[in-house]
Design a protein around this motif. Structure first.
Motif, PDB file in Angstrom:
ATOM      1  N   ARG A   1      14.646  -0.060   0.495  1.00 27.58           N
ATOM      2  CA  ARG A   1      13.273  -0.264   0.949  1.00 27.58           C
ATOM      3  C   ARG A   1      12.626   1.069   1.309  1.00 27.58           C
ATOM      4  O   ARG A   1      12.267   1.335   2.453  1.00 27.58           O
ATOM      5  N   LEU A   2      12.458   1.942   0.331  1.00 22.80           N
ATOM      6  CA  LEU A   2      11.823   3.232   0.576  1.00 22.80           C
ATOM      7  C   LEU A   2      10.305   3.072   0.612  1.00 22.80           C
ATOM      8  O   LEU A   2       9.761   2.114   0.071  1.00 22.80           O
ATOM      9  N   PRO A   3       9.598   4.014   1.265  1.00 22.85           N
ATOM     10  CA  PRO A   3       8.135   3.920   1.306  1.00 22.85           C
ATOM     11  C   PRO A   3       7.539   3.971  -0.092  1.00 22.85           C
ATOM     12  O   PRO A   3       8.000   4.718  -0.964  1.00 22.85           O
ATOM     13  N   ALA A   4       6.489   3.197  -0.297  1.00 23.11           N
ATOM     14  CA  ALA A   4       5.808   3.168  -1.600  1.00 23.11           C
ATOM     15  C   ALA A   4       4.918   4.395  -1.746  1.00 23.11           C
ATOM     16  O   ALA A   4       4.283   4.834  -0.779  1.00 23.11           O
ATOM     17  N   PHE A   5       4.848   4.932  -2.953  1.00 22.92           N
ATOM     18  CA  PHE A   5       3.963   6.068  -3.210  1.00 22.92           C
ATOM     19  C   PHE A   5       2.567   5.602  -3.581  1.00 22.92           C
ATOM     20  O   PHE A   5       1.576   6.267  -3.287  1.00 22.92           O
ATOM     21  N   SER A   6       2.491   4.443  -4.244  1.00 21.98           N
ATOM     22  CA  SER A   6       1.206   3.953  -4.739  1.00 21.98           C
ATOM     23  C   SER A   6       0.923   2.570  -4.176  1.00 21.98           C
ATOM     24  O   SER A   6       1.745   1.966  -3.483  1.00 21.98           O
ATOM     25  N   CYS A   7      -0.256   2.064  -4.501  1.00 21.35           N
ATOM     26  CA  CYS A   7      -0.638   0.705  -4.167  1.00 21.35           C
ATOM     27  C   CYS A   7      -0.328  -0.187  -5.366  1.00 21.35           C
ATOM     28  O   CYS A   7      -0.488   0.233  -6.514  1.00 21.35           O
ATOM     29  N   ALA A   8       0.118  -1.407  -5.106  1.00 21.13           N
ATOM     30  CA  ALA A   8       0.345  -2.383  -6.174  1.00 21.13           C
ATOM     31  C   ALA A   8      -0.527  -3.596  -5.880  1.00 21.13           C
ATOM     32  O   ALA A   8      -0.413  -4.200  -4.814  1.00 21.13           O
ATOM     33  N   VAL A   9      -1.412  -3.934  -6.816  1.00 21.13           N
ATOM     34  CA  VAL A   9      -2.366  -5.018  -6.604  1.00 21.13           C
ATOM     35  C   VAL A   9      -2.333  -5.979  -7.782  1.00 21.13           C
ATOM     36  O   VAL A   9      -2.151  -5.555  -8.936  1.00 21.13           O
ATOM     37  N   VAL A  10      -2.444  -7.263  -7.502  1.00 19.58           N
ATOM     38  CA  VAL A  10      -2.446  -8.264  -8.560  1.00 19.58           C
ATOM     39  C   VAL A  10      -3.761  -8.174  -9.323  1.00 19.58           C
ATOM     40  O   VAL A  10      -4.837  -8.336  -8.750  1.00 19.58           O
ATOM     41  N   ARG A  11      -3.663  -7.895 -10.619  1.00 16.83           N
ATOM     42  CA  ARG A  11      -4.846  -7.772 -11.464  1.00 16.83           C
ATOM     43  C   ARG A  11      -5.193  -9.106 -12.119  1.00 16.83           C
ATOM     44  O   ARG A  11      -6.369  -9.432 -12.295  1.00 16.83           O
ATOM     45  N   VAL A  12      -4.185  -9.868 -12.512  1.00 18.28           N
ATOM     46  CA  VAL A  12      -4.374 -11.224 -13.037  1.00 18.28           C
ATOM     47  C   VAL A  12      -3.462 -12.137 -12.231  1.00 18.28           C
ATOM     48  O   VAL A  12      -2.243 -11.942 -12.205  1.00 18.28           O
ATOM     49  N   GLY A  13      -4.047 -13.105 -11.562  1.00 20.48           N
ATOM     50  CA  GLY A  13      -3.262 -13.978 -10.702  1.00 20.48           C
ATOM     51  C   GLY A  13      -2.383 -14.938 -11.488  1.00 20.48           C
ATOM     52  O   GLY A  13      -2.587 -15.172 -12.676  1.00 20.48           O
ATOM     53  N   GLY A  14      -1.404 -15.483 -10.795  1.00 22.79           N
ATOM     54  CA  GLY A  14      -0.500 -16.436 -11.439  1.00 22.79           C
ATOM     55  C   GLY A  14       0.798 -16.559 -10.675  1.00 22.79           C
ATOM     56  O   GLY A  14       0.893 -16.236  -9.491  1.00 22.79           O
ATOM     57  N   GLY A  15       1.839 -17.006 -11.391  1.00 22.86           N
ATOM     58  CA  GLY A  15       3.134 -17.220 -10.775  1.00 22.86           C
ATOM     59  C   GLY A  15       3.990 -15.968 -10.739  1.00 22.86           C
ATOM     60  O   GLY A  15       3.957 -15.151 -11.663  1.00 22.86           O
ATOM     61  N   PHE A  16       4.736 -15.835  -9.663  1.00 24.07           N
ATOM     62  CA  PHE A  16       5.674 -14.719  -9.487  1.00 24.07           C
ATOM     63  C   PHE A  16       6.990 -15.271  -8.967  1.00 24.07           C
ATOM     64  O   PHE A  16       7.023 -16.309  -8.296  1.00 24.07           O
ATOM     65  N   LEU A  17       8.057 -14.571  -9.275  1.00 28.88           N
ATOM     66  CA  LEU A  17       9.324 -14.768  -8.588  1.00 28.88           C
ATOM     67  C   LEU A  17       9.560 -13.520  -7.755  1.00 28.88           C
ATOM     68  O   LEU A  17       9.379 -12.399  -8.234  1.00 28.88           O
ATOM     69  N   ARG A  18       9.930 -13.701  -6.509  1.00 24.76           N
ATOM     70  CA  ARG A  18      10.156 -12.544  -5.649  1.00 24.76           C
ATOM     71  C   ARG A  18      11.494 -12.678  -4.941  1.00 24.76           C
ATOM     72  O   ARG A  18      12.017 -13.774  -4.740  1.00 24.76           O
TER      73      ARG A  18
ATOM     74  N   GLN B   1       0.837  -1.181   0.000  1.00 22.51           N
ATOM     75  CA  GLN B   1       0.000   0.000   0.000  1.00 22.51           C
ATOM     76  C   GLN B   1       0.885   1.248   0.000  1.00 22.51           C
ATOM     77  O   GLN B   1       2.074   1.177   0.328  1.00 22.51           O
ATOM     78  N   ALA B   2       0.282   2.380  -0.368  1.00 23.20           N
ATOM     79  CA  ALA B   2       1.014   3.643  -0.305  1.00 23.20           C
ATOM     80  C   ALA B   2       1.501   3.876   1.125  1.00 23.20           C
ATOM     81  O   ALA B   2       0.752   3.713   2.088  1.00 23.20           O
ATOM     82  N   GLY B   3       2.776   4.216   1.261  1.00 19.26           N
ATOM     83  CA  GLY B   3       3.366   4.446   2.573  1.00 19.26           C
ATOM     84  C   GLY B   3       4.058   3.242   3.163  1.00 19.26           C
ATOM     85  O   GLY B   3       4.826   3.379   4.121  1.00 19.26           O
ATOM     86  N   ASP B   4       3.782   2.046   2.627  1.00 19.89           N
ATOM     87  CA  ASP B   4       4.439   0.841   3.133  1.00 19.89           C
ATOM     88  C   ASP B   4       5.922   0.837   2.783  1.00 19.89           C
ATOM     89  O   ASP B   4       6.334   1.349   1.733  1.00 19.89           O
ATOM     90  N   GLU B   5       6.715   0.225   3.620  1.00 23.03           N
ATOM     91  CA  GLU B   5       8.115  -0.024   3.287  1.00 23.03           C
ATOM     92  C   GLU B   5       8.152  -1.232   2.350  1.00 23.03           C
ATOM     93  O   GLU B   5       7.626  -2.299   2.681  1.00 23.03           O
TER      94      GLU B   5
END
Length: 247
Positions: free
Chosen positions: A86-103, A38-42
């Motif tokens: 790890r700076l604070p996020a400005f925006s929200c990032a949400v999964v729009r189409v689910g699936g596999g990720f590498l993190r 979310q916005a503001g999250d590290e």
């Protein structure tokens, strides 16, 4: 960690640079609607969408609405790429189409970038491409009709996911475009009357991609050209999208 379909940005890395990341990459499966931050999250993780997975950046407004600013699929990454650490996020990032990720933990990604200038350079070039997408989106919102913008979004999602059908309600599309639902309803009805899309409960299906492209603006093509000039081979090709649809 290995997946049948990987991320194009990671695939572009030199073997030595990829080897710096490999021990820290974790394969995860995320469902539609999962919020990465979310916005503001590290931002503690960088996520690389694989295959048909898709993430949307959304910026919240004072009235509570959220407007989409960019889409990220297998051509890119979300979190810890543009910023340093790890700076604070400005925006929200949400999964729009689910699936596999590498993190990968943001701290490990940052350490790898410091050890390998070539790796940092690739991510800096991707940041330039992502910024170009945001710039083009601002221009599109100011200059083009709601119908052109809706067509552009559907085509962009199709390019990145390889999917002709997207799980998306008209209310969600209205929110992403920053307009009222009634406007989007008229636009979708018009596209359906032209035979370029079909609607199902909570879903939009592209039935005539060429026809939809003719109704869109040239903004998605401009973004594709910039990717090709700055990071050739990263933006999904038509053949790659077809392969995903056939998988």
């Amino acid at each position: 960690m290995e997946q049948a379909v990987t991320n194009n940005l990671l695939s572009l890395l030199r073997p030595a640079d990829h080897a710096l990341l490999r021990p820290h990459l974790e394969a995860v499966t995320l469902e539609v609607g999962t919020v990465l931050f979310q916005a503001g999250d590290e931002v503690r993780w960088a996520h690389f969408p694989c295959g048909g997975a898709l993430v949307a950046f959304q910026v919240g407004l004072e009235d509570g609405h959220e407007v989409e600013t960019a889409l990220v699929g297998r051509e890119g990454a979300v979190g810890g790429i543009v910023s340093q650490g790890r700076l604070p996020a400005f925006s929200c990032a949400v999964v729009r189409v689910g699936g596999g990720f590498l993190r990968i933990p943001s701290a490990e990604l940052e350490a790898a970038k410091q050890r390998a200038p070539a790796l940092a350079h690739v991510f800096a070039r991707y940041a330039d491409c992502l910024l170009a997408q945001v710039f083009q989106g601002v221009a599109c919102n100011a200059a083009h009709t709601i119908g052109q913008r809706a067509a552009r979004w559907l085509l962009a999602a199709r390019d990145r996911t390889g999917l002709a059908e997207v799980e998306l309600t008209q209310e969600e599309l209205a929110g992403m475009l920053g307009v009222g639902r009634s406007y989007v309803s008229r636009v979708v009805n018009g596209l359906r009357a032209r035979g370029v899309v079909a609607t199902r409960r909570g879903r939009l299906e592209i039935t005539d991609p060429a026809g939809l492209a003719a109704l869109s603006c040239g903004c998605e093509q401009a973004v594709r050209r910039h990717f090709r000039e700055v990071l050739d081979g990263v933006y999904p090709t038509a053949a790659e999208s077809l392969a995903l649809r056939s998988a």
